[in-house]
Design an enzyme around this catalytic site. Structure first.
Site, mmCIF file in Angstrom:
data_model
loop_
_atom_site.group_PDB
_atom_site.id
_atom_site.type_symbol
_atom_site.label_atom_id
_atom_site.label_comp_id
_atom_site.label_asym_id
_atom_site.label_seq_id
_atom_site.Cartn_x
_atom_site.Cartn_y
_atom_site.Cartn_z
ATOM 1 N N HIS A 142 0.830 -1.200 0.000
ATOM 2 C CA HIS A 142 0.000 0.000 0.000
ATOM 3 C C HIS A 142 0.863 1.248 0.000
ATOM 4 O O HIS A 142 2.081 1.194 0.206
ATOM 5 C CB HIS A 142 -0.896 -0.001 1.246
ATOM 6 C CG HIS A 142 -0.126 0.109 2.532
ATOM 7 N ND1 HIS A 142 0.525 -0.956 3.093
ATOM 8 C CD2 HIS A 142 0.117 1.172 3.340
ATOM 9 C CE1 HIS A 142 1.141 -0.566 4.203
ATOM 10 N NE2 HIS A 142 0.914 0.732 4.371
ATOM 11 N N ASP A 191 0.647 4.945 1.979
ATOM 12 C CA ASP A 191 -0.074 5.394 3.169
ATOM 13 C C ASP A 191 -1.178 6.400 2.846
ATOM 14 O O ASP A 191 -0.964 7.392 2.144
ATOM 15 C CB ASP A 191 0.890 6.003 4.186
ATOM 16 C CG ASP A 191 1.682 4.926 4.910
ATOM 17 O OD1 ASP A 191 1.210 3.778 4.975
ATOM 18 O OD2 ASP A 191 2.783 5.240 5.405
ATOM 19 N N HIS A 220 4.621 -0.034 0.058
ATOM 20 C CA HIS A 220 5.392 -0.737 1.073
ATOM 21 C C HIS A 220 4.513 -1.757 1.784
ATOM 22 O O HIS A 220 3.276 -1.717 1.675
ATOM 23 C CB HIS A 220 6.031 0.239 2.060
ATOM 24 C CG HIS A 220 5.034 1.047 2.832
ATOM 25 N ND1 HIS A 220 4.400 2.149 2.311
ATOM 26 C CD2 HIS A 220 4.539 0.891 4.091
ATOM 27 C CE1 HIS A 220 3.579 2.656 3.202
ATOM 28 N NE2 HIS A 220 3.620 1.912 4.295
ATOM 29 N N ARG A 241 5.387 6.603 14.537
ATOM 30 C CA ARG A 241 5.334 7.055 13.150
ATOM 31 C C ARG A 241 4.727 8.450 13.054
ATOM 32 O O ARG A 241 3.827 8.793 13.818
ATOM 33 C CB ARG A 241 4.486 6.047 12.364
ATOM 34 C CG ARG A 241 3.931 6.543 11.066
ATOM 35 C CD ARG A 241 3.067 5.496 10.382
ATOM 36 N NE ARG A 241 1.936 6.153 9.725
ATOM 37 C CZ ARG A 241 1.094 5.568 8.890
ATOM 38 N NH1 ARG A 241 1.236 4.285 8.607
ATOM 39 N NH2 ARG A 241 0.097 6.240 8.353
HETATM 40 FE FE LIG Z 1 2.019 1.957 5.734
#
Ligand SMILES: [Fe+2]
Length: 311
Positions: free
Chosen positions: A106, A108, A256, A272
Site C-alpha cells: 500500500h 499510506d 510498502h 510514526r
Molecule cells: Fe504503511
C-alpha cells in the site's frame, strides 16, 4: 557545512544516512541535503538515532505539515495526535489496534483525499527475527510497462477502498466499522505525476477495488497484473530493522508492506509520523463525507519548530 553522508543500500531504492543526530535541531542546509537525498533514493534509513515522540515530531515536521491521524484515531499516541503508535503491546490487558498494520502492499492513506506525502517510522523495540518492511519503486513499475499499457493507464482512475486493508476485521468489529465510516472509497489517477521529481509513478496498490469506467470483471485481471508487476523483486528494497533506525519514505512513488513474519510473543514497537500531501482525488460517492482532517492542528501542544520546507 553539513557532515551528512549518504550511501545506497538497494538498487531499486534506499540509502543510509549517517553523520547527523536527528534529536537535535538541524540546520536548513542539513534539511535540504536530506530532502534532496530523499527525492533521489525514495527511502532513507538513519541508523542509531535516539528519538522520542516529541523529537520525532520536531524533525519530521521540517518536511511538511504532519497529519493528525483523524482517519484512524484509535492508532494515535495518547498525548500527541501527530504520532501513530505501531505496536503489538497490549494496553490494559487489551490487544493493540495496530498490531497488524500495513501487511499488504500500500501507499499510506491512499484511501483518503489527502494521501500522505512522506512517512517516518522510528523503531523502539523489535522481534529477534522478522518484522521487516519492504518498499517497491513505483517509478520503475511504471517505466517498465509497455508504451501502450502506459498510455492506457495514463487515462485511467482507480477506486481505493479502505475495506480492502489486510486484517482490518481482525482488529475488532468496532474498529473496523469506525474505520470504514471515517474512510469512504475515493478515486485517484492510476498514474500520478510526482510534484517534485516531475516523473510518473504507478499509483496502484492492494487497496484498489476497481477502475472507473471498467466493470468489476474487466478491472480484476488488470489490478492483479499491476499488483504483481509493481512489486517484482527487482523493484524492491527490504529493510531489516534495528532499534534506533528512523526510516523515512516517499509515498508518492513507493508502495510498502510490513512483513508479519515474527513471533507474536515478542514486541515490535514503532512510532510514526506522516507529512500531509496535496489534496488529491475525489469521493466515489459524493456526499458521503470522510473524516475531518485538521490542517494546522497542534493538538500535541508542541511548539512549532523552524518553518517546514514544503507545505
Ligand atoms: Fe504503511
Amino acid at each position: 557545512m553539513t557532515t551528512i553522508s549518504i550511501q545506497r543500500v538497494g538498487f531499486a531504492c534506499g540509502a543510509r544516512v549517517t553523520g547527523t543526530d536527528l534529536s537535535k535541531s538541524l540546520s536548513d542546509e542539513e534539511i535540504r541535503a536530506i530532502h534532496t537525498a530523499w527525492l533521489e533514493h525514495l527511502v532513507l534509513v538513519f541508523p542509531g538515532q535516539t528519538l522520542d515522540p516529541v523529537t520525532l515530531v520536531n524533525f519530521t515536521r521540517r518536511f511538511g505539515q504532519l497529519d493528525d491521524y483523524a482517519t484512524q484515531p484509535f492508532a494515535r499516541h495518547p498525548e500527541i495526535n501527530e504520532v501513530m503508535v505501531l505496536t503489538n503491546k497490549r494496553t490494559n490487558g487489551r490487544p493493540s489496534k495496530t498490531y497488524n498494520n500495513g501487511q499488504n502492499w500500500h501507499s499510506d492513506l491512499s484511501y483518503t483525499l489527502r494521501p500522505a506525502k512522506g512517512t517516518s517510522v522510528y523503531c523502539m523495540e523489535k522481534p529477534s527475527v522478522g518484522g521487516d518492511t519492504m518498499f517497491a519503486n513505483m517509478y520503475l513499475a511504471y517505466e517498465t510497462l509497455s508504451p501502450k499499457m502506459r498510455a492506457f493507464l495514463d487515462g485511467l482512475e482507480a477506486i481505493h477502498d479502505a475495506s480492502l486493508i489486510e486484517g482490518l476485521d481482525d482488529r475488532g468489529p468496532e474498529v473496523a466499522s469506525e474505520f470504514r465510516r471515517l474512510n469512504p472509497p475515493v478515486i485517484h489517477p492510476a498514474v500520478r505525476l510526482h510534484p517534485e521529481s516531475g516523473k510518473k509513478a504507478l499509483y496502484i496498490n492492494e487497496r484498489v477495488r476497481q477502475f472507473v469506467g471498467l466493470s468489476r470483471t474487466e478491472s480484476q485481471p488488470l489490478i492483479k497484473f499491476l499488483r504483481e508487476h509493481s512489486v517484482s523483486p527487482r523493484f524492491v528494497y527490504r529493510h531489516y530493522w534495528n532499534i534506533g533506525d528512523l526510516v523515512m519514505w516517499d509515498n508518492r512513488c513507493l508502495v510498502h508492506l510490513a512483513v508479519g513474519d515474527y513471533d507474536p510473543a515478542e514486541i515490535r514497537h514503532m512510532i510514526r509520523t506522516s507529512t500531509m500531501g496535496d489534496h488529491y482525488g475525489r469521493l466515489e460517492q459524493p456526499g458521503r463525507e470522510p473524516a475531518e482532517t485538521h490542517p494546522g492542528a497542534t493538538s500535541s501542544g508542541i511548539a512549532p519548530d523552524v518553518a517546514a520546507l514544503h507545505d
